[in-house]
Design a protein around this motif. Structure first.
Motif, PDB file in Angstrom:
ATOM      1  N   PRO A 150       1.841   1.469 -13.937  1.00 24.92           N
ATOM      2  CA  PRO A 150       1.768   1.629 -15.396  1.00 24.92           C
ATOM      3  C   PRO A 150       3.141   1.746 -16.065  1.00 24.92           C
ATOM      4  O   PRO A 150       4.154   2.004 -15.408  1.00 24.92           O
ATOM      5  CB  PRO A 150       0.991   2.947 -15.559  1.00 24.92           C
ATOM      6  N   PRO A 151       3.172   1.599 -17.394  1.00 25.45           N
ATOM      7  CA  PRO A 151       4.412   1.787 -18.150  1.00 25.45           C
ATOM      8  C   PRO A 151       4.907   3.227 -18.035  1.00 25.45           C
ATOM      9  O   PRO A 151       4.145   4.155 -17.727  1.00 25.45           O
ATOM     10  CB  PRO A 151       4.016   1.462 -19.595  1.00 25.45           C
ATOM     11  N   GLU A 152       6.197   3.424 -18.344  1.00 25.42           N
ATOM     12  CA  GLU A 152       6.832   4.726 -18.117  1.00 25.42           C
ATOM     13  C   GLU A 152       6.171   5.850 -18.911  1.00 25.42           C
ATOM     14  O   GLU A 152       5.995   6.951 -18.394  1.00 25.42           O
ATOM     15  CB  GLU A 152       8.322   4.657 -18.450  1.00 25.42           C
ATOM     16  N   ARG A 155       0.852  -1.187   0.000  1.00 22.88           N
ATOM     17  CA  ARG A 155       0.000   0.000   0.000  1.00 22.88           C
ATOM     18  C   ARG A 155       0.890   1.240   0.000  1.00 22.88           C
ATOM     19  O   ARG A 155       1.611   1.489   0.970  1.00 22.88           O
ATOM     20  CB  ARG A 155      -0.917   0.007   1.222  1.00 22.88           C
ATOM     21  N   PRO A 156       0.840   2.019  -1.091  1.00 23.59           N
ATOM     22  CA  PRO A 156       1.749   3.162  -1.188  1.00 23.59           C
ATOM     23  C   PRO A 156       1.660   4.118  -0.011  1.00 23.59           C
ATOM     24  O   PRO A 156       2.662   4.728   0.370  1.00 23.59           O
ATOM     25  CB  PRO A 156       1.308   3.843  -2.492  1.00 23.59           C
ATOM     26  N   ASP A 157       0.476   4.276   0.578  1.00 24.45           N
ATOM     27  CA  ASP A 157       0.343   5.210   1.698  1.00 24.45           C
ATOM     28  C   ASP A 157       1.253   4.835   2.860  1.00 24.45           C
ATOM     29  O   ASP A 157       1.670   5.701   3.632  1.00 24.45           O
ATOM     30  CB  ASP A 157      -1.109   5.261   2.174  1.00 24.45           C
ATOM     31  N   TYR A 158       1.554   3.549   2.990  1.00 24.19           N
ATOM     32  CA  TYR A 158       2.438   3.130   4.068  1.00 24.19           C
ATOM     33  C   TYR A 158       3.848   3.717   3.898  1.00 24.19           C
ATOM     34  O   TYR A 158       4.556   3.927   4.884  1.00 24.19           O
ATOM     35  CB  TYR A 158       2.515   1.606   4.117  1.00 24.19           C
ATOM     36  N   ARG A 159       4.236   3.959   2.648  1.00 26.84           N
ATOM     37  CA  ARG A 159       5.563   4.513   2.422  1.00 26.84           C
ATOM     38  C   ARG A 159       5.699   5.941   2.979  1.00 26.84           C
ATOM     39  O   ARG A 159       6.787   6.440   3.169  1.00 26.84           O
ATOM     40  CB  ARG A 159       5.884   4.499   0.925  1.00 26.84           C
ATOM     41  N   LEU A 170      -4.782   5.007 -11.551  1.00 25.46           N
ATOM     42  CA  LEU A 170      -4.228   6.360 -11.538  1.00 25.46           C
ATOM     43  C   LEU A 170      -3.952   6.806 -10.108  1.00 25.46           C
ATOM     44  O   LEU A 170      -2.888   7.375  -9.816  1.00 25.46           O
ATOM     45  CB  LEU A 170      -5.209   7.318 -12.233  1.00 25.46           C
ATOM     46  N   GLU A 171      -4.887   6.554  -9.196  1.00 25.81           N
ATOM     47  CA  GLU A 171      -4.698   6.969  -7.812  1.00 25.81           C
ATOM     48  C   GLU A 171      -3.539   6.217  -7.160  1.00 25.81           C
ATOM     49  O   GLU A 171      -2.754   6.804  -6.409  1.00 25.81           O
ATOM     50  CB  GLU A 171      -5.988   6.747  -7.023  1.00 25.81           C
ATOM     51  N   LEU A 172      -3.415   4.916  -7.451  1.00 22.93           N
ATOM     52  CA  LEU A 172      -2.301   4.139  -6.919  1.00 22.93           C
ATOM     53  C   LEU A 172      -0.974   4.707  -7.407  1.00 22.93           C
ATOM     54  O   LEU A 172      -0.028   4.891  -6.637  1.00 22.93           O
ATOM     55  CB  LEU A 172      -2.435   2.676  -7.348  1.00 22.93           C
ATOM     56  N   MET A 173      -0.895   5.037  -8.707  1.00 23.66           N
ATOM     57  CA  MET A 173       0.331   5.577  -9.278  1.00 23.66           C
ATOM     58  C   MET A 173       0.684   6.929  -8.650  1.00 23.66           C
ATOM     59  O   MET A 173       1.842   7.206  -8.332  1.00 23.66           O
ATOM     60  CB  MET A 173       0.175   5.722 -10.784  1.00 23.66           C
ATOM     61  N   LEU A 228      -6.873  13.391 -19.554  1.00 24.72           N
ATOM     62  CA  LEU A 228      -5.544  13.671 -20.093  1.00 24.72           C
ATOM     63  C   LEU A 228      -4.659  12.431 -20.161  1.00 24.72           C
ATOM     64  O   LEU A 228      -3.647  12.434 -20.866  1.00 24.72           O
ATOM     65  CB  LEU A 228      -4.849  14.736 -19.242  1.00 24.72           C
ATOM     66  N   VAL A 229      -5.011  11.380 -19.415  1.00 27.98           N
ATOM     67  CA  VAL A 229      -4.189  10.168 -19.376  1.00 27.98           C
ATOM     68  C   VAL A 229      -5.083   8.944 -19.462  1.00 27.98           C
ATOM     69  O   VAL A 229      -6.193   8.938 -18.946  1.00 27.98           O
ATOM     70  CB  VAL A 229      -3.330  10.109 -18.090  1.00 27.98           C
ATOM     71  N   ASP A 230      -4.589   7.905 -20.101  1.00 29.35           N
ATOM     72  CA  ASP A 230      -5.410   6.725 -20.359  1.00 29.35           C
ATOM     73  C   ASP A 230      -5.227   5.680 -19.262  1.00 29.35           C
ATOM     74  O   ASP A 230      -4.685   4.598 -19.481  1.00 29.35           O
ATOM     75  CB  ASP A 230      -5.041   6.138 -21.725  1.00 29.35           C
ATOM     76  N   LEU A 231      -5.685   6.028 -18.044  1.00 29.63           N
ATOM     77  CA  LEU A 231      -5.601   5.119 -16.905  1.00 29.63           C
ATOM     78  C   LEU A 231      -6.914   5.152 -16.152  1.00 29.63           C
ATOM     79  O   LEU A 231      -7.483   6.229 -15.931  1.00 29.63           O
ATOM     80  CB  LEU A 231      -4.469   5.548 -15.955  1.00 29.63           C
ATOM     81  N   ARG A 232      -7.378   3.987 -15.745  1.00 27.37           N
ATOM     82  CA  ARG A 232      -8.569   3.946 -14.911  1.00 27.37           C
ATOM     83  C   ARG A 232      -8.263   4.547 -13.542  1.00 27.37           C
ATOM     84  O   ARG A 232      -7.127   4.541 -13.080  1.00 27.37           O
ATOM     85  CB  ARG A 232      -9.085   2.517 -14.778  1.00 27.37           C
ATOM     86  N   ARG A 233      -9.338   5.007 -12.876  1.00 22.45           N
ATOM     87  CA  ARG A 233      -9.135   5.824 -11.680  1.00 22.45           C
ATOM     88  C   ARG A 233      -8.366   5.101 -10.593  1.00 22.45           C
ATOM     89  O   ARG A 233      -7.444   5.669  -9.987  1.00 22.45           O
ATOM     90  CB  ARG A 233     -10.479   6.309 -11.129  1.00 22.45           C
TER      91      ARG A 233
END
Length: 712
Positions: A372-374, A168-172, A406-409, A398-403
């Motif tokens: 996602p890819p770079e 979970r990124p929030d832990y970082r 996108l939020e995780l990234m 503006l970007v082709d990512l599901r929400r």
């Protein structure tokens, strides 16, 4: 000093008795952890099995630290789930420890709690990892809290590591908290599920930077109360039938885990139809409904909770008698954590895995949601180089990512320092950032290896508990003597003819609703699409139907073979065509019928499955004695807004991407009823919505969408 330590231990034992009963005594590693925290002010990582008593360590340490003359502020526990917080507040109270929690469910209490902290009236503050990056909390509360914290506890610490099964990124964001702690502030990290790689990663992140390492206390992960078994059954109907036949042989009450939300709902519905008292529990349910379901299981009012992994870390029912998995989780570590909820305070608990051939397809789907890819990441960073923050909704066009992806990234980029969450959204920091492709590739390879290990667990002729312990790098793992391979199977795979027939009939029912789109995605004007707000009723589709979901236990596998990414094109098979006819009959005469009978059939022109969609439209027209009016024709490439794109990108790509041929336009102009709009797959739902809008603007009075499958 030895006298001091002896006195501290005596006091620790007294606090433990208040917490756990008059006969409770500290385990040796519990004492080593408390000693390191209270006397030596060290950082400690505790990797111990579920039910070992990790929470006792931090509550006892809190009590000892808070009663010192030079006591600092409260213990801060970073905890992943509200359910866990509720349990821990109650546990703390038993030991005379005053605990409060700050989370999204008690916003109106924040000021009061903050005042209590400043007044020294709070011993323990529990917060969620997401709270660490809330702009108001991060900037207004966190710095002062970190400067006065007496003990920091990181619960479920494997979430810190992206090598773990539940990163979970929030832990970082804990790095920021750790950096703000005064010197010699003790820190405790706890987990029951960490292999050697995750343990090393977490320990390194706990390191103080001055060369002193965290004390790692790792115990045996054997669970002597658990009796593990695997039953290899040939189909979802066999698995549901087996449950209906054998649920009464499973002790007490328990949890039935499924891999998808759809499977949880189907399983609960089927078992209720067979007379069992069960409830479903998924992340899509309302919080109040989830809490009520949890309580019913805790109170033994139901035989089982049918749950997805949303019933996750922190659910604590000591007398849980069984855990059954309908479908295998993607890693032995995740599996060990979930089965560890059983048998904490009973001598024997049954743990059964019923794997399915569809498990691998579900694993692949969840793997597709990885970082996602770079080029997509760089596109997000470029979009955020503005003078005003952009919300996630504003970024989507503006970007082709599901929400969710996108939020995780964004959370990962935030932790890496490339973006910053502020009021109103996100901003790029301008700091240099490197796409760590090599690490991401290694993590992906580790995930693949975990999936293979899960297959091997199901197939191993050896001890199952030993296999799980070895997957977690548990030194000294030996045969348990209890599992089906060690002691012989307790359960057989036989399913009664009546239960199997009922399950087959239940799962064979075709038909799911396809709700119409009523609102345009936010921010389309920013990408040149002049659509916003509500979709005018005169341009909407009516509610539609599909045979089933790709994740359904019944129709899922059959439909994935027809419309999945690797499916070959060809005419619609007879059994599927018959199911479509059943759907149409139910639609016409069921509880929620179409408002008017359709007067014609239109196909969506398909680039991937033209023969499938075309033959389906032809057969529907023939059976319904309706004219086949033609097909809406794709006019350009549609790859940019593929099925995994977000809604805004999908609409941008689909805008003006189809045309109505002149003969179809003429046919639509003279109609006095709705048309059936036929396609193979509804994923985001925007293809049906955009084509329906086009048909209605061309003259169709109404549009009834009909598809073979719904994604998800």
């Amino acid at each position: 000093m030895s006298q001091d330590r002896a006195a501290v231990r005596e006091r620790a034992e007294a606090v433990l008795r208040r917490l756990a009963g008059e006969h409770a005594t500290l385990r040796e590693d519990q004492w080593r952890a408390i000693e390191a925290l209270v006397v030596d002010r060290r950082r400690v990582l505790c990797v111990q099995r579920t039910g070992w008593g990790k929470s006792a360590v931090y509550f006892v340490a809190t009590a000892l630290l808070r009663e010192r003359p030079d006591a600092a502020g409260p213990t801060v526990i970073v905890s992943p789930l509200l359910a866990l917080m509720r349990n821990q507040v109650e546990s703390a109270a038993r030991a005379g420890i005053r605990a409060r929690t700050i989370n999204s469910a008690n916003l109106d209490e924040w000021d009061e709690i903050t005042a209590e902290i400043h007044a020294g009236a709070v011993d323990v503050l529990l917060i969620s990892p997401e709270r660490l990056n809330n702009p108001d909390f991060r900037d207004g509360v966190l710095p002062k809290l970190a400067a006065t914290t007496g003990l920091l506890v990181v619960d479920e610490a494997h979430c810190v590591s992206d090598w773990g099964h539940d990163f979970r990124p929030d832990y970082r964001r804990l790095r920021t908290f750790l950096a703000g702690l005064p010197d010699h502030t003790p820190v405790l990290a706890t987990t029951a599920t960490a292999n050697a790689r995750v343990t090393t990663d977490v320990a390194e992140q706990l390191s103080t930077g001055d060369g002193s390492d965290a004390l790692v206390l790792r115990g045996t992960l054997d669970r002597e109360s658990l009796r593990l078994a695997v039953l290899d059954l040939p189909s979802p109907a066999h698995r549901l039938g087996w449950l209906a036949d054998h649920l009464d042989r499973l002790p007490g009450s328990g949890i039935i885990y499924t891999l998808t939300v759809a499977a949880a709902g189907e399983t609960a519905e089927f078992l209720r139809s067979r007379g069992w008292s069960v409830a479903s529990y998924t992340g899509q349910a309302e919080d109040a409904d989830r809490r009520a379901a949890e309580q019913d299981l805790l109170d033994n009012k139901i035989k089982a909770l049918v749950a997805t992994s949303a019933l996750g870390m922190g659910f604590d029912k000591p007398d849980l008698g069984f855990v059954v998995h309908l479908g295998a989780p993607p890693s032995p570590i995740a599996y060990y954590q979930q089965v560890g909820r059983a048998g904490r305070a009973v001598e024997h608990a049954e743990v059964l895995l019923l794997p399915g051939v569809e498990d691998a397809a579900i694993w692949r789907y969840f793997a597709s949601l990885a970082f996602p890819p770079e080029e997509q990441v760089r596109a997000v960073l470029a979009a955020l180089h503005t003078d005003r923050p952009l919300s996630t909704q504003a970024l989507e066009p503006l970007v082709d990512l599901r929400r969710a992806r996108l939020e995780l990234m964004l959370k990962v980029l935030d932790v890496d320092g490339a973006v910053r969450r502020v009021r109103g959204g996100w901003l790029a920091t301008g700091e240099p950032w490197v796409y760590d492709e090599a690490r991401l590739r290694r993590v992906a390879q580790a995930r693949t290896a975990e999936q293979q290990a899960m297959r091997e667990y199901a197939a191993t002729p050896g001890c199952r508990m030993r296999y799980l312990r070895e997957c977690l790098d548990d030194a000294g793992a030996t045969d348990c003597g209890r599992c089906d391979n060690c002691a012989g199977p307790l359960f057989t795979p036989e399913v009664s003819d009546a239960a199997l027939s009922t399950a087959q009939t239940f799962l064979g029912r075709p038909g799911v609703q396809v709700p119409p789109k009523k609102l345009w995605p936010t921010g389309l004007e920013a990408v040149g699409v002049p659509l916003k707000g509500r979709i005018p009723p005169a341009e909407q589709a009516l509610p539609g139907r599909a045979v089933g979901r790709l994740s359904d236990l019944g129709w899922g596998g059959r439909l994935r073979a027809l419309v999945g990414p690797d499916a070959a094109d060809g005419p619609v098979p007879d059994d599927v065509a018959a199911a479509v006819v059943d759907v149409l009959k139910a639609w016409a005469h069921g509880d929620d019928p179409w408002p008017r009978r359709p007067v014609g059939v239109v196909a969506v022109g398909s680039r991937t499955h033209p023969a499938l969609v075309g033959s389906l439209a032809e057969r529907i027209a023939a059976v319904g004695r309706l004219p086949l009016l033609g097909q809406v024709v794709p006019t350009g490439p549609t790859g940019a807004g593929g099925p995994r794109g977000n809604s805004a990108q999908r609409v941008r790509t689909l805008h003006d991407a189809f045309a109505v041929p002149a003969d179809l336009a003429d046919a639509l102009a003279g109609l006095d009823g709705p048309v059936l709009l036929v396609d193979d797959l509804v994923d985001s739902g925007w293809t049906m919505a955009m084509v329906a809008r086009l048909l209605r603007r061309t003259g169709a009075p109404d549009v009834l969408p009909l598809a073979l499958a719904v994604a998800g």
